[in-house]
Write a protein that holds these residues in place. Structure first.
Motif, mmCIF file in Angstrom:
data_model
loop_
_atom_site.group_PDB
_atom_site.id
_atom_site.type_symbol
_atom_site.label_atom_id
_atom_site.label_comp_id
_atom_site.label_asym_id
_atom_site.label_seq_id
_atom_site.Cartn_x
_atom_site.Cartn_y
_atom_site.Cartn_z
ATOM 1 N N ALA A 162 56.944 42.523 47.879
ATOM 2 C CA ALA A 162 57.686 41.450 47.212
ATOM 3 C C ALA A 162 56.771 40.647 46.283
ATOM 4 C CB ALA A 162 58.324 40.533 48.256
ATOM 5 N N SER A 163 55.524 40.457 46.717
ATOM 6 C CA SER A 163 54.602 39.646 45.909
ATOM 7 C C SER A 163 54.250 40.330 44.585
ATOM 8 C CB SER A 163 53.337 39.334 46.718
ATOM 9 O OG SER A 163 52.536 40.497 46.789
ATOM 10 N N GLN A 164 54.544 41.632 44.471
ATOM 11 C CA GLN A 164 54.308 42.336 43.204
ATOM 12 C C GLN A 164 55.538 42.262 42.303
ATOM 13 O OE1 GLN A 164 51.386 43.922 42.287
ATOM 14 N NE2 GLN A 164 50.490 43.111 44.181
ATOM 15 N N GLY A 165 56.506 41.476 42.705
ATOM 16 C CA GLY A 165 57.719 41.338 41.903
ATOM 17 C C GLY A 165 58.665 42.528 42.044
ATOM 18 N N ILE A 166 58.522 43.264 43.139
ATOM 19 C CA ILE A 166 59.412 44.416 43.338
ATOM 20 C C ILE A 166 60.495 44.025 44.346
ATOM 21 C CG2 ILE A 166 59.534 46.806 44.178
ATOM 22 C CD1 ILE A 166 56.558 47.018 43.283
ATOM 23 N N SER A 167 61.743 44.213 43.970
ATOM 24 C CA SER A 167 62.839 43.726 44.812
ATOM 25 C C SER A 167 63.112 44.677 45.985
ATOM 26 C CB SER A 167 64.102 43.579 43.975
ATOM 27 O OG SER A 167 64.571 44.873 43.641
ATOM 28 N N ARG A 168 63.880 44.153 46.936
ATOM 29 C CA ARG A 168 64.250 44.972 48.080
ATOM 30 C C ARG A 168 65.130 46.142 47.657
ATOM 31 N NH1 ARG A 168 63.172 43.653 53.004
ATOM 32 N NH2 ARG A 168 64.840 44.976 53.775
ATOM 33 N N ALA A 169 65.921 45.939 46.558
ATOM 34 C CA ALA A 169 66.800 47.008 46.083
ATOM 35 C C ALA A 169 65.965 48.218 45.660
ATOM 36 C CB ALA A 169 67.656 46.501 44.923
ATOM 37 N N VAL A 170 64.882 47.932 44.938
ATOM 38 C CA VAL A 170 64.013 49.020 44.478
ATOM 39 C C VAL A 170 63.408 49.754 45.677
ATOM 40 C CG1 VAL A 170 61.852 49.497 43.244
ATOM 41 C CG2 VAL A 170 63.492 47.839 42.320
ATOM 42 N N LEU A 171 62.997 48.962 46.638
ATOM 43 C CA LEU A 171 62.416 49.532 47.847
ATOM 44 C C LEU A 171 63.418 50.466 48.539
ATOM 45 C CD1 LEU A 171 60.145 47.296 49.753
ATOM 46 C CD2 LEU A 171 61.612 48.653 51.133
ATOM 47 N N ARG A 172 64.641 49.973 48.637
ATOM 48 C CA ARG A 172 65.730 50.756 49.253
ATOM 49 C C ARG A 172 65.963 52.064 48.488
ATOM 50 N NH1 ARG A 172 66.933 52.140 53.208
ATOM 51 N NH2 ARG A 172 66.020 50.739 54.479
ATOM 52 N N GLN A 173 65.954 51.934 47.138
ATOM 53 C CA GLN A 173 66.214 53.138 46.334
ATOM 54 C C GLN A 173 65.176 54.223 46.628
ATOM 55 O OE1 GLN A 173 66.129 51.154 42.565
ATOM 56 N NE2 GLN A 173 68.245 50.411 42.781
ATOM 57 N N LEU A 174 63.914 53.833 46.690
ATOM 58 C CA LEU A 174 62.883 54.841 46.974
ATOM 59 C C LEU A 174 63.008 55.364 48.397
ATOM 60 C CD1 LEU A 174 59.496 53.921 45.249
ATOM 61 C CD2 LEU A 174 61.359 55.395 44.495
ATOM 62 N N ALA A 175 63.405 54.470 49.291
ATOM 63 C CA ALA A 175 63.571 54.900 50.690
ATOM 64 C C ALA A 175 64.743 55.861 50.788
ATOM 65 C CB ALA A 175 63.789 53.691 51.590
ATOM 66 N N ASP A 176 65.847 55.541 50.068
ATOM 67 C CA ASP A 176 67.011 56.417 50.098
ATOM 68 C C ASP A 176 66.696 57.795 49.532
ATOM 69 O OD1 ASP A 176 68.460 54.505 51.324
ATOM 70 O OD2 ASP A 176 69.635 53.892 49.564
ATOM 71 N N LYS A 177 65.796 57.817 48.534
ATOM 72 C CA LYS A 177 65.383 59.122 47.977
ATOM 73 C C LYS A 177 64.330 59.798 48.844
ATOM 74 C CE LYS A 177 65.919 57.736 43.119
ATOM 75 N NZ LYS A 177 65.104 57.391 41.950
ATOM 76 N N SER A 178 63.996 59.160 49.961
ATOM 77 C CA SER A 178 62.976 59.697 50.880
ATOM 78 C C SER A 178 61.626 59.885 50.219
ATOM 79 C CB SER A 178 63.418 61.016 51.521
ATOM 80 O OG SER A 178 64.574 60.794 52.273
ATOM 81 N N ILE A 179 61.335 59.041 49.235
ATOM 82 C CA ILE A 179 60.010 59.106 48.614
ATOM 83 C C ILE A 179 59.034 58.235 49.411
ATOM 84 C CG2 ILE A 179 58.715 58.425 46.541
ATOM 85 C CD1 ILE A 179 61.186 59.327 44.922
ATOM 86 N N ILE A 180 59.561 57.133 49.937
ATOM 87 C CA ILE A 180 58.722 56.313 50.821
ATOM 88 C C ILE A 180 59.389 56.205 52.191
ATOM 89 C CG2 ILE A 180 57.768 54.942 48.918
ATOM 90 C CD1 ILE A 180 59.667 52.679 49.796
ATOM 91 N N GLU A 181 58.608 55.852 53.164
ATOM 92 C CA GLU A 181 59.154 55.664 54.515
ATOM 93 C C GLU A 181 58.463 54.462 55.146
ATOM 94 O OE1 GLU A 181 58.167 59.449 56.166
ATOM 95 O OE2 GLU A 181 56.082 58.915 56.537
#
Ligand SMILES: Nc1ncnc2c1ncn2[C@@H]1O[C@H](COP(=O)(O)OP(=O)(O)OP(=O)(O)O)[C@@H](O)[C@H]1O
Ligand SMILES: [Zn+2]
Length: 732
Positions: A162-181
């Motif tokens: 979050a401190s890098q200005g990245i929203s939870r939505a973006v995080l979710r999108q990468l998680a949904d694509k299984s790129i991050i876990e």
């Protein structure tokens, strides 16, 4: 669509089938792992439920199935082995799984708040994510930014992202694509995290290496060490090894053993995170400690009974200190033994479990003798300590002051004059256990219980120690109007007064539930006593555990008679444990100690067996008696309790239960009762019991199941409250 089989906190012994929340997209279906919570409609309410398993189909017709409303967790709140443990407990104790699972959760999570372990959850690249080249995802700049951050660092927390200005939505999108876990913050080994321990005695070393030789996989050890033999030092060094190997230690202590003194001993030794779970904590503090344990941040988790259900990321060992202590058994609702569950849990988690005590329970002693537990002995006191001398003082025909004979008082004043400290034990709080009329014999009793009222003189009250009903002390006898009302018997408040008068120059510290009610009171006393100046410590059971007072050279037990005549078959075992533990407070370091036991029965065979043979031989003798009586650990007991507004209803229910069982299982079980409970009326309810015993565990389990199904089907059950206690500890 899978069918979700859910546990809900309600008294029904079953799971409930639901379909997944309709808005859950197919990719997130995989989040439906056993142990996650969901919000579901239940009757007319919405409640929190826990996913136990998924199934391909349901026995319910499709139009009767309701859909869950919302998935509350992205990660299971309960780990797999813990879920299994709760299922085992539900079967063994015949208790509804939903109630057990919800009891295992911190209050906030029970209420269905979304679980966001803020700041603790970490994210890393999945295997698929690791395969992406640098500079991938260029068309989604924010996603690309997060990807590149994780390509340069092993893991980032929610907060860091979050401190890098990245929203939870973006995080979710990468998680949904299984790129991050998400990863639970990995527990890193902490080499050198502990201040170095004492040099172990040969016995301690043998014990530690015996446990270590089993370190991989499940094993159970009974550390049977006399008081002051350095059991705690063995725990600490074992924990140090576990923590250094990157694993967690779970330590259970009795309710009154979780003292500031115990905690500071751990804190001084370890530079590691310690999570403390205690019923006295606020919900928020409990959640925080629980989260630290679950995420693996806490290296050491210490708590009382219910802490056995704390999820651990990387469990390494379970330790149950004072394993014989009665507070490990829950006496209402879900009546489990945390000690027994600890052994089962270690088995499921495939780790060692260590049960420690100077006075092991007969159950554990027997298990060790049968080779199920490894029996480890510490027969000598650690360091310079030697075990105290124990003698009895005959109370017959003696003049007593505050419950103390002249011989005891002489011994007390000699010790004080020599600059030493004295501990006096009296397991009865208040000023006097009864208030009696000298003219007519009237005794003040509780309005709501079959019990005498205790006189609390300082408060000017009579109080019931069973239901806490209180009233002002009457000026005259309610029966004959006489003013000759007098105390009968002695409680700590009275003894304190006598001691203060007799020894005005030394401080008297009274330690019981009344005097220690305020926060920090016990710490203050401990601090004073540890200054080492002469003083008198007077207390109840509260003083017997987890305390190490090196300056005490004399321990006096004011009244040991009550324990000799207990109605409970465990009475003699408890008496032996209590006397040995209290006596063990004397002479713990370089000073030698003495113990004086006041009694009207100096020749009582139980007392003699204990004093002459020590706890080991005494316990052996009790085990032999249990064997002959077919009592635990040789037979298993099931106790059905019933209470109602009138005695007949409770009796009729249990009689009907007994008749049905005899018809269905002729010759299968030994049944005793219905009989009135030792305290027959409590809070205006009449209490009856039916006791069943069986010589083998399989049979007892079948019998318990039959008891439950029969009792649930009886029409008489409607007018009573009833419960089943598997392995009852306290028969009152
Ligand atoms: N190896 C050792 N060398 C010197 N002193 C030791 C050693 N082990 C323990 N001690 C000391 O002996 C005392 C008693 O140890 P500890 O409290 O660990 O005993 P315990 O068996 O846990 O006691 P309890 O009777 O309360 O269960 C403590 O002061 C402790 O520091
Ligand atoms: Zn009462």
């Amino acid at each position: 669509m899978p069918i979700l089989r859910l546990a809900i906190a309600c008294p029904l012994r079953q799971l409930f089938d639901y379909t997944p929340p309709p808005d859950l997209n197919p990719d997130t279906l995989e989040l439906l792992k056993p142990g996650v919570r969901l919000l579901v409609p239940f009757g007319r309410r919405q409640v929190t439920a826990i996913l136990v398993e998924t199934a391909a189909e349901s026995a319910l017709p499709a139009d009767k199935l309701r859909a869950a409303v919302q998935l509350l967790d992205t990660e299971p709140v309960l780990t797999q082995p813990l879920l299994q443990l709760c299922q085992w407990a539900a079967t063994y104790y015949k208790h509804p799984l939903g109630e057990i699972l919800f009891a295992a959760l911190p209050a906030q999570l029970r209420r269905g708040t979304e679980h966001n372990p803020a700041g603790t959850r970490q994210w890393r690249l999945s295997d698929a994510g690791k395969g992406l080249p640098a500079g991938a995802l260029r068309r989604a700049p924010k996603q690309a930014q997060l990807l590149s951050l994780l390509q340069s660092q092993p893991a980032l927390s929610d907060a860091e992202i979050a401190s890098q200005g990245i929203s939870r939505a973006v995080l979710r999108q990468l998680a949904d694509k299984s790129i991050i876990e998400s990863v639970d913050s990995p527990l890193r080994p902490r080499p050198g995290s502990s201040a170095s321990g004492l040099e172990l005695s040969p016995e301690q070393r043998t014990a530690l290496s015996a446990i270590n030789s089993h370190a991989a996989g499940f094993s159970c050890h009974l550390l049977d060490g006399v008081t002051g033999s350095g059991k705690t030092e063995v725990y600490l060094q074992l924990i140090a090894q576990v923590v250094e190997a990157g694993r967690q230690a779970l330590v259970l202590v009795p309710e009154i053993g979780l003292t500031p003194q115990t905690l500071s001993r751990f804190r001084e030794r370890f530079d590691a995170e310690i999570a403390v779970l205690h019923s006295g904590h606020t919900d928020a503090a409990r959640l925080k400690a629980w989260e630290a344990a679950r995420s693996g941040r806490a290296h050491i988790v210490i708590g009382t009974r219910s802490a056995i259900f704390t999820p651990l990321l990387k469990p390494g060992v379970i330790i149950v200190d004072e394993e014989h202590d009665a507070s490990f058994k829950q006496q209402d609702g879900f009546r489990y033994s945390a000690r027994d569950i600890a052994v089962k849990r270690a088995q499921l988690e495939e780790i060692p479990v260590l049960l420690g005590s100077a006075t092991p329970s007969l159950e554990s002693m027997y298990n060790a003798q049968q080779g199920r537990y490894q029996h480890l002995f510490l027969r000598e006191r650690a360091g310079a300590g030697v075990l105290p001398e124990i003698a009895t003082l005959d109370l017959r025909k003696q003049h007593l002051q505050g419950g103390m004979s002249a011989a005891l008082l002489d011994a007390v004043s000699a010790e004080l004059a020599a600059g030493n400290q004295v501990l006096l034990f009296l397991n009865r709080r208040g000023y006097a256990p009864t208030l009696q009329c000298h003219d007519c014999g009237y005794v003040a009793g509780c309005k709501h219980c079959d019990a005498h009222l205790t006189w609390h003189r300082a408060a000017g009250q009579l109080r019931c120690h069973h239901c806490d009903w209180r009233c002002a002390v009457p000026r005259a006898c309610p029966d004959c109007r006489s003013s000759q009302l007098a105390a009968s018997g002695v409680g700590t408040e009275q003894t304190e007064q006598v001691l203060t008068n007799l020894f005005p120059a030394v401080p008297v510290f009274r330690v019981d539930r009344d005097s220690m009610r305020t926060k920090g009171a016990l710490e203050a006393v401990t601090e004073q006593v540890n200054l080492g100046k002469p003083c008198l410590l007077l207390g109840t059971q509260m003083l017997t555990k987890g305390h190490h007072f090196p300056g005490i050279t004399l321990v006096g037990l004011l009244d040991s008679d009550a324990a000799l005549f207990s109605a409970d078959f465990r009475g003699p075992e408890r008496m032996g444990q209590l006397l040995t533990q209290v006596a063990g407070r004397a002479g713990r370091e370089d000073k030698t100690g003495r113990v004086l036991i006041q009694t009207h029965y100096p020749d009582h065979p139980l007392l003699n067996a204990l004093l002459q043979g020590g706890y080991q031989n005494y316990a052996q003798q009790l085990l032999e008696e249990r064997r002959q009586g077919g009592l635990p650990p040789f037979g298993q007991l099931l106790l059905v309790r019933a209470d109602a507004r009138n005695a007949q209803a409770a009796e009729q229910f249990l009689s009907a239960l007994r008749r049905q069982l005899e018809q269905r299982y002729p010759g299968g079980a030994q049944l005793i009762g219905p009989l009135p409970a030792p305290l027959q009326r409590k809070q205006n309810r009449y209490r009856m019991q039916l006791l069943a015993s069986s010589s083998n565990r399989g049979q007892a389990q079948a019998l318990a199941a039959a008891l439950i199904s029969t009792a649930e089907s009886l029409p008489e059950a409607k007018s009573v409250q009833w419960s089943l206690d598997v392995d009852p500890q306290d028969m009152t």
